[in-house]
Design a protein around this motif. Structure first.
Motif, mmCIF file in Angstrom:
data_model
loop_
_atom_site.group_PDB
_atom_site.id
_atom_site.type_symbol
_atom_site.label_atom_id
_atom_site.label_comp_id
_atom_site.label_asym_id
_atom_site.label_seq_id
_atom_site.Cartn_x
_atom_site.Cartn_y
_atom_site.Cartn_z
ATOM 1 N N ALA A 46 0.816 -1.215 0.000
ATOM 2 C CA ALA A 46 0.000 0.000 0.000
ATOM 3 C C ALA A 46 0.850 1.267 0.000
ATOM 4 C CB ALA A 46 -0.940 -0.011 1.215
ATOM 5 N N TRP A 47 1.850 1.344 0.905
ATOM 6 C CA TRP A 47 2.672 2.548 0.966
ATOM 7 C C TRP A 47 3.487 2.762 -0.306
ATOM 8 C CZ3 TRP A 47 3.369 7.189 2.230
ATOM 9 C CH2 TRP A 47 4.630 7.789 2.208
ATOM 10 N N PRO A 48 4.160 1.737 -0.870
ATOM 11 C CA PRO A 48 4.878 1.966 -2.135
ATOM 12 C C PRO A 48 3.964 2.426 -3.269
ATOM 13 C CG PRO A 48 5.660 -0.052 -1.110
ATOM 14 C CD PRO A 48 4.469 0.398 -0.317
ATOM 15 N N VAL A 49 2.737 1.895 -3.320
ATOM 16 C CA VAL A 49 1.809 2.320 -4.367
ATOM 17 C C VAL A 49 1.469 3.798 -4.208
ATOM 18 C CG1 VAL A 49 -0.557 2.067 -5.228
ATOM 19 C CG2 VAL A 49 0.843 0.042 -4.802
ATOM 20 N N ILE A 50 1.143 4.199 -2.982
ATOM 21 C CA ILE A 50 0.801 5.604 -2.722
ATOM 22 C C ILE A 50 2.005 6.509 -2.989
ATOM 23 C CG2 ILE A 50 0.105 7.239 -0.935
ATOM 24 C CD1 ILE A 50 -1.456 4.910 0.364
ATOM 25 N N MET A 282 13.524 7.888 -11.278
ATOM 26 C CA MET A 282 12.467 7.256 -10.503
ATOM 27 C C MET A 282 11.114 7.928 -10.709
ATOM 28 S SD MET A 282 13.196 4.564 -8.761
ATOM 29 C CE MET A 282 14.623 3.610 -8.240
ATOM 30 N N GLY A 283 11.100 9.249 -10.859
ATOM 31 C CA GLY A 283 9.846 9.944 -11.096
ATOM 32 C C GLY A 283 9.210 9.528 -12.406
ATOM 33 N N TYR A 284 10.033 9.486 -13.452
ATOM 34 C CA TYR A 284 9.529 9.074 -14.774
ATOM 35 C C TYR A 284 9.101 7.614 -14.759
ATOM 36 C CZ TYR A 284 9.401 8.707 -19.879
ATOM 37 O OH TYR A 284 9.010 8.518 -21.178
ATOM 38 N N ALA A 285 9.876 6.758 -14.097
ATOM 39 C CA ALA A 285 9.524 5.343 -14.004
ATOM 40 C C ALA A 285 8.209 5.152 -13.252
ATOM 41 C CB ALA A 285 10.644 4.561 -13.316
ATOM 42 N N SER A 286 7.963 5.983 -12.228
ATOM 43 C CA SER A 286 6.696 5.895 -11.495
ATOM 44 C C SER A 286 5.525 6.268 -12.395
ATOM 45 C CB SER A 286 6.740 6.804 -10.269
ATOM 46 O OG SER A 286 7.751 6.403 -9.362
ATOM 47 N N ALA A 287 5.714 7.286 -13.219
ATOM 48 C CA ALA A 287 4.658 7.656 -14.174
ATOM 49 C C ALA A 287 4.414 6.515 -15.160
ATOM 50 C CB ALA A 287 5.051 8.931 -14.914
ATOM 51 N N MET A 288 5.484 5.863 -15.606
ATOM 52 C CA MET A 288 5.335 4.702 -16.492
ATOM 53 C C MET A 288 4.555 3.590 -15.805
ATOM 54 S SD MET A 288 9.084 4.378 -18.314
ATOM 55 C CE MET A 288 8.567 2.867 -19.145
ATOM 56 N N ALA A 289 4.831 3.359 -14.522
ATOM 57 C CA ALA A 289 4.140 2.306 -13.785
ATOM 58 C C ALA A 289 2.640 2.581 -13.696
ATOM 59 C CB ALA A 289 4.739 2.167 -12.386
ATOM 60 N N TRP A 290 2.272 3.846 -13.465
ATOM 61 C CA TRP A 290 0.855 4.182 -13.380
ATOM 62 C C TRP A 290 0.177 4.112 -14.740
ATOM 63 C CZ3 TRP A 290 -2.448 4.433 -9.495
ATOM 64 C CH2 TRP A 290 -1.925 4.439 -8.206
ATOM 65 N N LEU A 291 0.906 4.421 -15.801
ATOM 66 C CA LEU A 291 0.346 4.237 -17.144
ATOM 67 C C LEU A 291 0.067 2.760 -17.400
ATOM 68 C CD1 LEU A 291 -0.426 5.181 -19.994
ATOM 69 C CD2 LEU A 291 1.995 5.027 -20.611
ATOM 70 N N LEU A 292 0.997 1.892 -17.003
ATOM 71 C CA LEU A 292 0.786 0.456 -17.177
ATOM 72 C C LEU A 292 -0.414 -0.017 -16.362
ATOM 73 C CD1 LEU A 292 1.746 -2.254 -18.330
ATOM 74 C CD2 LEU A 292 3.250 -2.472 -16.335
ATOM 75 N N PHE A 293 -0.559 0.508 -15.149
ATOM 76 C CA PHE A 293 -1.713 0.152 -14.321
ATOM 77 C C PHE A 293 -3.017 0.509 -15.032
ATOM 78 C CE2 PHE A 293 -4.903 1.878 -11.377
ATOM 79 C CZ PHE A 293 -5.267 0.714 -10.708
ATOM 80 N N VAL A 294 -3.078 1.697 -15.614
ATOM 81 C CA VAL A 294 -4.292 2.130 -16.302
ATOM 82 C C VAL A 294 -4.565 1.240 -17.514
ATOM 83 C CG1 VAL A 294 -5.327 4.008 -17.631
ATOM 84 C CG2 VAL A 294 -4.117 4.501 -15.488
ATOM 85 N N ILE A 295 -3.511 0.887 -18.265
ATOM 86 C CA ILE A 295 -3.690 0.036 -19.446
ATOM 87 C C ILE A 295 -4.228 -1.330 -19.037
ATOM 88 C CG2 ILE A 295 -2.453 -1.207 -21.266
ATOM 89 C CD1 ILE A 295 -0.585 1.217 -21.463
ATOM 90 N N ILE A 296 -3.625 -1.942 -18.012
ATOM 91 C CA ILE A 296 -4.085 -3.252 -17.559
ATOM 92 C C ILE A 296 -5.506 -3.173 -17.035
ATOM 93 C CG2 ILE A 296 -3.716 -5.059 -15.825
ATOM 94 C CD1 ILE A 296 -0.735 -4.607 -16.089
ATOM 95 N N LEU A 297 -5.825 -2.090 -16.315
ATOM 96 C CA LEU A 297 -7.182 -1.918 -15.797
ATOM 97 C C LEU A 297 -8.194 -1.830 -16.925
ATOM 98 C CD1 LEU A 297 -9.118 -1.383 -13.419
ATOM 99 C CD2 LEU A 297 -8.543 1.048 -13.628
#
Length: 318
Positions: A46-50, A282-297
């Motif tokens: 939970a904390w890493p996601v937030i 790390m900031g850019y990679a975090s944005a990439m991770a959230w884009l992947l989350f949206v695509i999978i969702l």
């Protein structure tokens, strides 16, 4: 018969049930037993996601403190050509790998369902590749699909076929990775085999009485009755395909490997890993991770929508 009408002030809501001392003790005991999981979930999930959501709006290189940049990282996603390449590679891999895996798993499950006493041995044999470390699978890709000395091309040479350069030709890199990913169909086979064993025998008997052959019984009885587990296998493997990383990274990018590394093998999570741990963005990679989350969702929601027409749920009114 006289009707008795209750009198008194109307109840404004359900009365709150008071737990007995023994129930409260059971509740605290249950919470105590699952507290390691709760703490682990909060700390490691939970904390890493937030925090990653916050980092996606910052410029952070691990060494210096994060600095807020607003939507710059997300704008960069639209301009980065590597994002388009990696997303395309990932979509192509998913579109071909997942249906192939489901079809092969279903075929093997149908064979195992007819294997009788030998089913236990083959069930174990099919599942054993799932125990192979993914790093070892990455090494196997290079050993089996080597264009000059690989086993696959040696076998093709027996039939007079000149095999391609699987690991260096951009047109054959993804087919090699897809073929190697089918190594671990065992878990899907086990799930579908369990589903096949739960199909009521009476349905097959009725189909035989009507003169239905094997293929007709498979299409009209087997597939509808196991459509739920098949859908589960399809969704789970789709999510896994979008996140494929270890075996491909080991084969084409690991240990500073630049000989085989090329854009044809650059999947989205591999590029995310490079941005995070090689370039320290790390900031850019975090944005990439959230884009992947949206695509999978989005993909999963579309699959759930389609499943309402294709998946049979026992007892559901249609």
């Amino acid at each position: 018969m006289a009707t008795v009408v209750a009198t008194g002030a109307p109840r404004k809501g359900r009365a709150r049930r008071v737990r007995t001392p023994s129930e409260r003790r059971e509740l605290w005991a249950a919470l105590a037993f699952i507290s390691p999981w709760i703490v682990g979930f909060l700390v490691f999930t939970a904390w890493p996601v937030i925090y990653s959501a916050y980092l996606s709006f910052t410029d952070y290189d691990v060494i210096n403190d994060p600095s807020f940049v607003g939507l710059d990282n997300y704008r960069q996603l639209l301009e980065d050509p590597k994002i388009r390449i990696s997303l395309w590679n990932t979509f192509v891999y998913t579109v071909f790998q997942v249906p192939l895996l489901v079809v092969i798993s279903l075929g093997l499950a149908l064979l195992l369902d007819k294997a009788g006493r030998a089913a236990g041995f083959f069930r174990t044999a099919f599942y054993l590749p799932n125990m192979t470390p993914l790093v070892a699978v990455g090494v196997l890709i290079l050993l089996l699909f080597n264009g000059q000395e690989g086993l696959i091309n040696d076998v093709l040479g027996v039939f007079g076929i000149d095999g391609p350069n699987w690991t260096t030709d951009p047109q054959w890199v993804k087919p090699a990775i897809i073929a190697m990913s089918l190594w671990s169909v065992g878990s899907s086979v086990i799930i579908l085999l369990a589903a096949l064993r739960n199909v009521p025998q009476e349905l097959y008997d009725a189909a035989r009485v009507d003169g239905a052959g094997f293929w007709r019984r498979t299409v009209s009885v087997t597939l509808p009755m196991i459509s739920g587990p098949m859908f589960f296998v399809f969704v789970v493997n789709s999510i896994a395909a979008f996140q494929t990383f270890t075996e491909t990274y080991t084969a084409f990018f690991g240990a500073g490997n630049t000989t085989y590394g090329n854009d044809a093998a650059l999947f989205y999570v591999i590029y995310l890993f490079q941005q995070a741990f090689q370039f320290l963005n790390m900031g850019y990679a975090s944005a990439m991770a959230w884009l992947l989350f949206v695509i999978i969702l989005v993909v999963t929601l579309v699959q759930l929508r389609v499943s309402k027409r294709l998946v049979y749920l026992e007892g559901e009114q249609r």
